[in-house]
Design a protein around this motif. Structure first.
Motif, PDB file in Angstrom:
ATOM      1  N   LEU A 121      48.703  30.930  34.834  1.00  0.00           N
ATOM      2  CA  LEU A 121      47.733  32.386  34.808  1.00  0.00           C
ATOM      3  C   LEU A 121      46.464  31.885  34.897  1.00  0.00           C
ATOM      4  N   ILE A 122      45.748  32.987  35.307  1.00  0.00           N
ATOM      5  CA  ILE A 122      44.252  32.634  35.529  1.00  0.00           C
ATOM      6  C   ILE A 122      43.498  32.985  34.222  1.00  0.00           C
ATOM      7  N   TRP A 123      42.526  32.114  33.692  1.00  0.00           N
ATOM      8  CA  TRP A 123      41.793  32.309  32.582  1.00  0.00           C
ATOM      9  C   TRP A 123      41.026  33.536  32.340  1.00  0.00           C
ATOM     10  N   ARG A 124      41.210  34.344  31.516  1.00  0.00           N
ATOM     11  CA  ARG A 124      40.309  35.420  31.174  1.00  0.00           C
ATOM     12  C   ARG A 124      39.878  35.565  29.812  1.00  0.00           C
ATOM     13  N   ASP A 125      38.683  36.025  29.359  1.00  0.00           N
ATOM     14  CA  ASP A 125      38.137  36.245  28.300  1.00  0.00           C
ATOM     15  C   ASP A 125      37.346  37.702  28.116  1.00  0.00           C
ATOM     16  N   PRO A 126      37.792  38.408  27.325  1.00  0.00           N
ATOM     17  CA  PRO A 126      37.321  39.743  27.564  1.00  0.00           C
ATOM     18  C   PRO A 126      36.053  39.903  26.896  1.00  0.00           C
ATOM     19  N   VAL A 127      35.816  39.014  26.053  1.00  0.00           N
ATOM     20  CA  VAL A 127      34.133  39.021  25.593  1.00  0.00           C
ATOM     21  C   VAL A 127      33.242  38.641  26.689  1.00  0.00           C
ATOM     22  N   LEU A 128      33.626  37.820  27.640  1.00  0.00           N
ATOM     23  CA  LEU A 128      32.830  37.508  28.797  1.00  0.00           C
ATOM     24  C   LEU A 128      32.639  38.500  29.892  1.00  0.00           C
ATOM     25  N   GLU A 129      33.908  39.200  29.821  1.00  0.00           N
ATOM     26  CA  GLU A 129      34.080  39.842  31.170  1.00  0.00           C
ATOM     27  C   GLU A 129      33.039  41.378  31.357  1.00  0.00           C
ATOM     28  N   PRO A 130      32.803  41.690  32.172  1.00  0.00           N
ATOM     29  CA  PRO A 130      32.014  43.040  32.313  1.00  0.00           C
ATOM     30  C   PRO A 130      32.815  44.165  32.001  1.00  0.00           C
ATOM     31  N   SER A 131      32.474  45.184  31.501  1.00  0.00           N
ATOM     32  CA  SER A 131      33.232  46.424  31.258  1.00  0.00           C
ATOM     33  C   SER A 131      34.047  47.056  32.450  1.00  0.00           C
ATOM     34  N   ASP A 132      33.219  46.974  33.520  1.00  0.00           N
ATOM     35  CA  ASP A 132      33.994  47.591  34.719  1.00  0.00           C
ATOM     36  C   ASP A 132      34.912  46.694  35.475  1.00  0.00           C
ATOM     37  N   ILE A 133      35.263  45.551  34.904  1.00  0.00           N
ATOM     38  CA  ILE A 133      36.306  44.851  35.756  1.00  0.00           C
ATOM     39  C   ILE A 133      37.523  45.426  36.216  1.00  0.00           C
ATOM     40  N   PRO A 134      37.880  45.135  37.370  1.00  0.00           N
ATOM     41  CA  PRO A 134      39.118  46.197  37.704  1.00  0.00           C
ATOM     42  C   PRO A 134      40.190  45.623  37.035  1.00  0.00           C
ATOM     43  N   GLY A 135      41.172  46.532  36.526  1.00  0.00           N
ATOM     44  CA  GLY A 135      42.578  46.137  35.945  1.00  0.00           C
ATOM     45  C   GLY A 135      42.350  46.285  34.530  1.00  0.00           C
ATOM     46  N   SER A 136      43.316  46.221  33.674  1.00  0.00           N
ATOM     47  CA  SER A 136      43.186  46.393  32.100  1.00  0.00           C
ATOM     48  C   SER A 136      42.677  45.058  31.446  1.00  0.00           C
TER      49      SER A 136
END
Length: 818
Positions: free
Chosen positions: A231-246
């Motif tokens: 699985l590819i790493w994600r961090d909701p704190v670092l990602e912009p609000s308009d990122i595609p997908g939930s």
């Protein structure tokens, strides 16, 4: 649904979308046609699968396999061309914009970096869609059952030290078999083999979550953890609000995915491991070598390569991004070599599969639908269409794969509807072949596809189809109406169809040198009947009557030039009741009911002032040729009546015989008078088919058709005016017993023939194909006969006069002969 049914349903989809361009992407409406086609193919499959009484043999299995393949092909077309249509629309929007593009995503996490790449790369987006297609269309498989208790039998063997098998590991951990070079208990080994195969099959179908769940439910959480490393790493704190997908509620994925992939590659390369375990970790890490060990066909090999290409792009995107964190370094780790060279793109992959060392794989790649799918995948359908069209042109019609042709035709129409450029000649070529197949069993659908040919070919194509239709007129009119319904030029088609049929039989005209006047009851030949039916195409619509009038006259002249008055009469009788249009002629009001039944009896056709000169001329020609056929046909009726004269008897006639004689005489008088009227008034006195009676200008003209017409009319007068005079003489002379005055009228024909205004004597004197010496001498013989008969009758009324010169017959014999 049978084959004709599926063909009709596909045509209904085409018809429903004709004239529309489904290029809008709103509300997912970009591919309604492909979705409908895919659903139709799936319905075919469902019918086969739900038919309990159907044969379960090889044919049934082949049919099921076919409809699965077609259904998956339509799904592939729908997926990829939806993406391509979107890319095309976005490119146009960019060209029309002021140059300001959307804000690029800041590559703050691996997931954002991949999303940014997906937004820039249409190629990678298509790879992902192809991979999903291969996963979702993969065949079903039997998953292993979940089993609680990790290595239950192995741990029980370890616990029973006294009876322990020396071949079984002494420690129950995941690495025990490789570390101790020992085995698991047989039951555990069997389950483990089934488990890793199921895990691979899940991954092969894009169901990694199902694989993780199976590991957890089977008490192999450690294996679930290894799978989650993909699985590819994600961090909701670092990602912009308009990122595609939930957005996930917390961090997820593997921040050290590159390191994990090195470990997977090493595990996959270890030949001591189970083949499916090696394939599992090879697939997760994007390797092809070990996945190829368990591939079962073209789809599996293609999936392995697509998966590897995607992983390569993902790795590059993550490595090239300026991330906000530092993952673990892998540069110190040894590279795990791969036997398969890294593919440049899917085109390279598909070419490699087509030339693979495995004969079975090469054969699979050469299958017609695989070649079509490959062309769609690499966006090379135009070249495929050219090759396919050339193949069709070289193949025999019986060798054409009707189902593949149907699919190719409808893909081409769909892509053209979306606005994709396709070679027009190739599209027309495959449409031509498909239309040819429809003509046999689905004639009502031909117009649907002819409407998609180039406009310059539509009329000819539909006319070529109609020329072979020999159904009753209502059926043929319905086919013309279908042409109009689908936007074809029905008038031009009707004209061209009639022309084609007439040209087809142009070589079947009898030689005019063998001219023989046909009897009215003589049947027409097949060729003549087809020529007559050709006219029915152009009399299908009243708006074509002006054009049809000219063609009717042309054909009528040809029939009469060959002596085929029976065929000409059949032609004229086949015309619609309303053929003579009010704007063509105005007739004097008939003064009796009998006259009303025949618009040309006791009526004077007068051309209306608003009619075209050419139409006026052909109206008169049509009426005069029709008059000839009517008169010659009535001549047979008259002759039949005259032959039914009751026999004379020396014995006094009974009252019954007297009544029969009176009835016959009445009928003979009526038919004779009518026949005389038809031959005299409607033919001879009218100056039949002369330039004056037809209102034709005799001025020289450069129009070849006009010159040819005048020549035909001249030859018709040479043939039929003498014949008409001879028949009129027969009517008058042979009816002298019931209408005595007719005998003198038969002699008076000499004055009619000599009249300069009609010029009949010229036609009697002139040689023609039927009478090389002309007929003037024969006509003089008729006049001599009439004159001698008049003298003979006078002799009988004055017995004291000397007998006529050369008349040696007794009076009784003369009376009987009379």
């Amino acid at each position: 649904m049978g084959a004709p049914d599926i063909v009709a349903r596909f045509a209904a989809v085409v018809d429903a979308h004709s004239g529309r361009e489904d290029t809008s992407l709103d509300n997912d409406n970009s591919t309604p046609q492909t979705r409908a086609y895919r659903q139709l193919a799936k319905q075919q499959l469902e019918v086969l699968e739900g038919d309990d009484f159907a044969a379960r043999g090889q044919q049934r299995r082949s049919s099921e396999a076919y409809w699965k393949t077609e259904s998956s092909t339509w799904e592939l077309v729908e997926r990829l061309y939806k993406l391509r249509a979107q890319a095309h629309a976005e490119a146009q929007d960019d060209d029309m914009s002021d140059g300001d593009s959307e804000r690029a995503l800041a590559a703050s996490t691996d997931y954002v970096a991949v999303q940014e790449l997906m937004g820039r790369s249409n190629v990678l987006t298509e790879y992902v869609e192809v991979k999903r297609w291969l996963e979702e269309t993969a065949p079903e498989f039997q998953a292993v059952e979940t089993r609680k208790g990790y290595l239950f039998y192995t741990r029980r063997s370890i616990a029973g030290r006294g009876a322990r098998d020396s071949r079984i590991v002494t420690e129950a951990d995941p690495d025990a078999t490789s570390r101790q070079q020992r085995e698991l208990a047989a039951e555990d080994a069997e389950y483990s083999a089934g488990l890793v195969r199921t895990l691979y099959e899940y991954v092969r179908r894009g169901r990694v979550n199902n694989a993780i769940e199976l590991c957890v439910e089977s008490d192999e959480a450690w294996r679930a953890a290894t799978l989650k490393g993909s699985l590819i790493w994600r961090d909701p704190v670092l990602e912009p609000s308009d990122i595609p997908g939930s957005r996930p509620p917390h961090t997820a994925g593997n921040i050290n995915r590159a390191l994990w992939k090195h470990a997977c590659a090493a595990l996959a390369a270890d030949e001591a491991n189970d083949a499916y375990e090696r394939a599992l970790y090879a697939a997760l890490s994007g390797r092809v070598d070990e996945v190829a060990l368990v591939c079962d066909g073209w789809d599996d090999y293609l999936w392995a390569h697509v998966n590897s290409l995607i992983e390569t792009h993902v790795d590059r995107a993550i490595a090239d991004s300026a991330l906000l964190y530092t993952p673990a370094q892998t540069t110190a780790l040894g590279h795990v070599p791969s036997r398969y060279a890294s593919a440049r793109d899917l085109s390279h992959v598909l070419d490699a599969l087509a030339s693979h060392d495995s004969p079975a794989l090469r054969l699979a790649a050469a299958e017609p639908f695989r070649r079509l799918q490959a062309a769609v995948i690499v966006d090379n359908f135009p070249a495929y269409l050219n090759d396919y069209a050339q193949h069709l042109s070289a193949a025999e019609p019986a060798d054409t794969d009707a189902d593949l042709l149907r699919v190719v035709v409808h893909i081409a129409l769909f892509l053209r509807c979306l606005g994709f450029a396709l070679p027009s000649d190739a599209v027309a070529a495959v449409l031509d072949v498909y239309i040819g197949l429809l003509i046999s069993d689905n004639r009502d659908l031909v117009a649907v596809y002819v409407a998609h040919l180039p406009p310059t070919r539509q009329t000819e194509a539909y006319a070529q189809f109609l020329r072979s239709v020999n159904d009753p007129a209502p059926v043929r009119v319905q086919l013309l109406m279908l042409a109009a319904t689908h936007g074809l030029d029905a008038d031009a088609i009707a004209k061209r169809t009639a022309q084609l049929v007439l040209e087809k039989h142009s070589a079947h005209w009898p030689s005019t040198a063998a001219y023989v006047l046909a009897e009215p009851i003589e049947p027409t030949s097949d060729a003549e009947s087809e020529k007559i039916r050709a006219i029915e195409w152009i009399t299908a619509f009243p708006r074509l009557y002006d054009y049809a009038l000219v063609e009717v006259c042309n054909l009528g002249r040809q029939f009469l030039l060959c002596g085929r008055t029976n065929a000409a009469a059949k032609l004229f009788n086949s015309l619609p009741d309303d053929f003579v249009q009010p704007e063509w002629v105005a007739t004097t009001k008939p003064d009796s009911l009998s006259a009303a039944s025949d618009p040309f009896t006791n009526a004077s056709p007068l051309a209306r002032a608003d009619a075209l000169p050419e139409t006026i001329s052909h109206v008169h020609e049509y009426i005069q040729m029709l008059s000839l056929c009517d008169a010659y046909h009535y001549y047979s009726t008259w002759a039949e009546v005259m032959c039914k004269r009751p026999a004379d008897s020396a014995v006094q006639l009974s009252s019954r015989m007297q009544a029969q004689c009176l009835e016959w005489k009445k009928s003979a008088v009526q038919t004779t008078n009518h026949a005389t009227f038809m031959f005299r008034t409607r033919l001879i006195d009218l100056d039949w088919l002369s330039s004056q009676s037809l209102r034709i200008s005799t001025n020289p003209s450069s129009d070849n058709s006009q010159a040819s017409r005048l020549d035909d009319l001249s030859r018709l007068r040479e043939l039929y005016i003498p014949e008409t005079v001879f028949r009129l003489h027969s009517i008058l002379f042979d009816s002298r017993t019931v209408l005595p005055q007719n005998l003198q009228q038969s002699l008076n024909l000499a004055q009619l023939v000599a009249e300069e205004s009609l010029g009949i004597y010229h036609h009697l004197a002139k040689a023609n194909i039927a009478y090389p010496r002309g007929r003037l001498i024969a006509f003089l013989g008729l006049m001599r006969r009439s004159a001698f008969e008049i003298l003979r009758i006078q002799q009988l009324s004055h017995p004291d006069k000397p007998p006529l010169l050369g008349d040696s017959m007794p009076a009784s014999v003369g009376r009987t002969a009379a």
